[in-house]
Design a protein around this motif. Structure first.
Motif, short mmCIF file in Angstrom:
data_model
loop_
_atom_site.label_atom_id
_atom_site.label_comp_id
_atom_site.label_asym_id
_atom_site.label_seq_id
_atom_site.Cartn_x
_atom_site.Cartn_y
_atom_site.Cartn_z
N GLN A 61 0.93 -1.15 -0.07
CA GLN A 61 -0.19 0.11 -0.02
C GLN A 61 0.68 1.21 -0.39
OE1 GLN A 61 -3.71 -0.31 0.49
NE2 GLN A 61 -2.92 -2.20 -0.59
N GLN A 100 7.92 -8.19 7.65
CA GLN A 100 7.02 -9.58 7.17
C GLN A 100 6.12 -9.75 8.73
OE1 GLN A 100 8.22 -13.33 6.19
NE2 GLN A 100 6.78 -13.45 4.53
N CYS A 103 4.22 -5.66 8.13
CA CYS A 103 3.07 -5.15 7.31
C CYS A 103 1.72 -6.39 7.83
CB CYS A 103 3.61 -5.82 6.01
SG CYS A 103 2.71 -5.13 5.03
N PRO A 104 0.72 -5.26 7.50
CA PRO A 104 -0.47 -5.77 7.91
C PRO A 104 -1.38 -6.63 6.64
CG PRO A 104 -0.77 -3.18 8.40
CD PRO A 104 0.16 -4.27 7.87
N PHE A 105 -0.56 -6.05 5.25
CA PHE A 105 -1.50 -6.69 4.39
C PHE A 105 -0.46 -7.34 3.34
CE2 PHE A 105 -1.46 -1.91 4.52
CZ PHE A 105 -2.97 -2.31 4.62
#
Lengths: 175, 436
Positions: A61, A100, A103-105
């Motif tokens: 994002q 990793q 990152c929530p995505f």
């Protein structure tokens, strides 16, 4: 400073995965999900007669305050000055996977060499006047890219037009 | 407006993040930084990766040597803080220099704990791994060693055991606990990781401590509580760290394991802030003051403290126990609390297991009254970020005990919250990060 970002219109996405394949092709990635920079997730909600299926195409994002940037222990993850896109200097990556975790995505991936790789908003293509591969190939125009202010203004305009049209349609129906 | 002097004690992630945040907030006044370490700032988290050969030495200093000049920081290197008088707002350095301040940040980090084993402390065969100097000392000792004893099966202990094994050294890993990673791993995953290390030739000895060490020069004899005596060329102590806060007066500044701070990273003393490994703030899951030391927490806390010291209003939402890293060919992550001590939390914890070590992927989720509170992952680190977010935001999974839940279902739910898996409070608690 201008912040570039993706725009995604969930109402247009058909879940065809063309964006995923185009991204893999552009970045010479193996055709396996684990190392793909972009993922499409299908979500089923509700029940008959109001059941609904949505598809979500997600990549990095390039967050305004990206949690991966301060977390990276070697400062390998940083922002490009020109467009504020979050990029990684793979030579500096030690493969600790901290990005990793932050990152929530699920954007950071780790190919076989153990160093992080992720979407860079196709900055090389954009520098040559082209759109990112995923945006170019999207058959329904669900994906777009640009300065975030422009994208937001366009979204606001589209939403306003939609509301206006519905009011006009309702008024016409009343008559 | 008068801009007073900001004094930063320490030279690590929290200290430098605070200085950068203060300048980014437009702070034009004096910033002084005092540390016993000569700059630039070393990242202790990178020490194992340096020993592994994944990173050259000069890259272990992520802020770079030009950081201080670029931000107009006056450095007082080579002397640690010896005393801090919070009433008169003055710090005395070991060199005798006195520094007054308007606002001060305690970001002095943490140092290794060496257990009180006779013969261990001060031995030229015993090494720790924390500072730049200690990393260089161990690097110099490794080529001459054929056997090593690693004390403590912590995250760092396991990393050191892996590195030494990869460098052709016979390793014995020792811990007095009954499992590896006793701090945050579920017993089943800990057993799987122990088996992984044993497959790679590491001898793992649990429930056993060292009670004495003899000899010097090339090798030492280690005496264990089970009566055995073994020789080792070097001993690496990875039994934890403790905050460097001895220079603070507990009558002036409230401390527990470390310096207690509120969500603004301010201590009980006016004008005094603390961040990083020297501070102790709120654990998001337990709601209690807990000491959770990681590089990421340190940098984020430093950033919030720096903004507040510069006169801006910033809040730190709290920390979460977390760690991630590669062990041999596996990637392991632990987030939140999977142990679930009923005596502490008052509710029993439900564990759900997905996959198995033999399948190559293993995931355990811990729920407390349907709320996700912890996770351990082997080789499914792609889920780690989503799970961390779900734990931070206290996502509730209705019917977490029901059958039919799969790893793919969990992944899908994390990507796009489903009807089953949603925020408990309805409000975002990922407050420190704002997305454009």
């Amino acid at each position: 400073m201008t912040q570039y970002a993706f725009a995604f219109d969930v109402t247009r996405c058909s879940g065809c995965m063309a964006c995923v394949v185009a991204c893999q092709d552009q970045n010479d990635l193996d055709a396996i999900e684990a190392v793909a920079f972009r993922h499409v997730t299908t979500s089923e909600t509700g029940a008959y007669p109001s059941a609904r299926i949505d598809h979500f195409s997600l990549a990095c994002q390039h967050c305004g305050d990206a949690p991966c940037v301060p977390a990276c222990p070697t400062a390998a993850i940083h922002r490009r000055g020109q467009d504020n896109v979050v990029v990684v200097d793979r030579d500096l990556c030690v493969g600790c996977h901290t990005c990793q975790l932050t990152c929530p995505f699920g954007a950071p991936t780790f190919p076989e060499d153990g160093r992080m790789a992720k979407c860079d908003l196709c900055h090389t293509r954009r520098e040559h006047g082209m759109k990112p591969a995923c945006v170019l190939v999207c058959p329904s125009g669900a994906l777009d890219v640009g300065p975030i202010e422009e994208l937001s203004a366009r979204k606001a305009k589209e939403a306003s037009l939609k509301i206006l049209k519905s009011i006009v349609a309702t008024s016409a129906g009343d008559v | 407006m008068r801009h007073g002097r900001l004094l930063i004690l320490g030279n690590g992630g929290a200290a430098l993040s605070a200085a950068r945040a203060a300048r980014a907030s437009g702070y034009p006044g004096e910033i002084h930084l005092a540390s016993d370490v000569q700059g630039p700032a070393f990242n202790p988290m990178l020490a194992p990766y340096f020993l592994k050969g994944a990173l050259p030495w000069e890259r272990c200093f992520p802020f770079g040597p030009g950081f201080y000049d670029a931000l107009g920081i006056t450095c007082h290197f080579g002397a640690a803080a010896e005393r801090l008088d919070a009433r008169s707002r003055e710090v005395t350095l070991a060199s005798g220099e006195r520094l007054s301040y308007d606002r001060c940040l305690v970001a002095t980090g943490a140092g290794p704990i060496v257990p009180p084993v006779p013969g261990l402390k001060g031995s030229n065969r015993a090494f720790v791994l924390r500072t730049a100097a200690s990393a260089r000392q161990l690097e110099e000792a490794i080529p001459q060693a054929r056997s090593a004893l690693v004390l403590g099966a912590s995250f760092v202990g396991l990393k050191v055991a892996e590195i030494l094994t990869r460098r052709q050294i016979r390793v014995t890993l020792l811990d007095c606990a009954d499992q590896v990673l006793p701090g945050g791993a579920h017993g089943l995953l800990a057993a799987a990781i122990q088996a992984l290390f044993e497959r790679h030739g590491v001898e793992v000895r649990l429930g056993c401590a060292m009670e004495g060490m003899e000899g010097a020069g090339k090798g030492v004899a280690c005496h264990f509580t089970d009566g055995k005596v073994e020789a080792a060329d070097l001993v690496v102590v990875c039994t934890g760290v403790k905050p460097n806060i001895d220079f603070l007066d507990p009558l002036q500044v409230r401390t527990d394991q470390a310096v207690l701070v509120d969500e603004r990273l301010e201590t009980s003393a006016q004008g005094l802030y603390a961040a990083g490994d020297a501070s102790q703030g709120i654990n998001i899951i337990s709601g209690k003051y807990e000491w959770l030391a990681t590089w990421e927490n340190a940098c984020l806390q430093g950033r919030v403290a720096g903004r507040n010291m510069a006169g801006k209003g910033a809040c730190y939402p709290g920390s979460l126990p977390q760690n991630i890293g590669p062990f041999f060919e596996w990637t392991y992550a632990q987030i939140g609390d999977v142990k679930g001590d009923v005596r502490v939390h008052g509710h029993s914890v439900l564990h759900r297991f997905f996959g198995s070590p033999s399948e190559g992927r293993f995931l355990v989720l811990a729920f407390r009254e349907d709320v996700l509170v912890g996770a351990n992952l082997i080789n499914c680190a792609r889920l780690a970020g989503g799970l961390r977010r779900a734990i931070r935001e206290r996502w509730r999974w209705e019917g977490s005990a029901q059958d039919g839940l799969t790893m793919e279902g969990v992944e899908k739910a994390l990507r796009r919250g489903t009807d089953d898996f949603r925020s408990r409070s309805g409000r975002k608690r990922f407050g420190c990060f704002s997305r454009s």
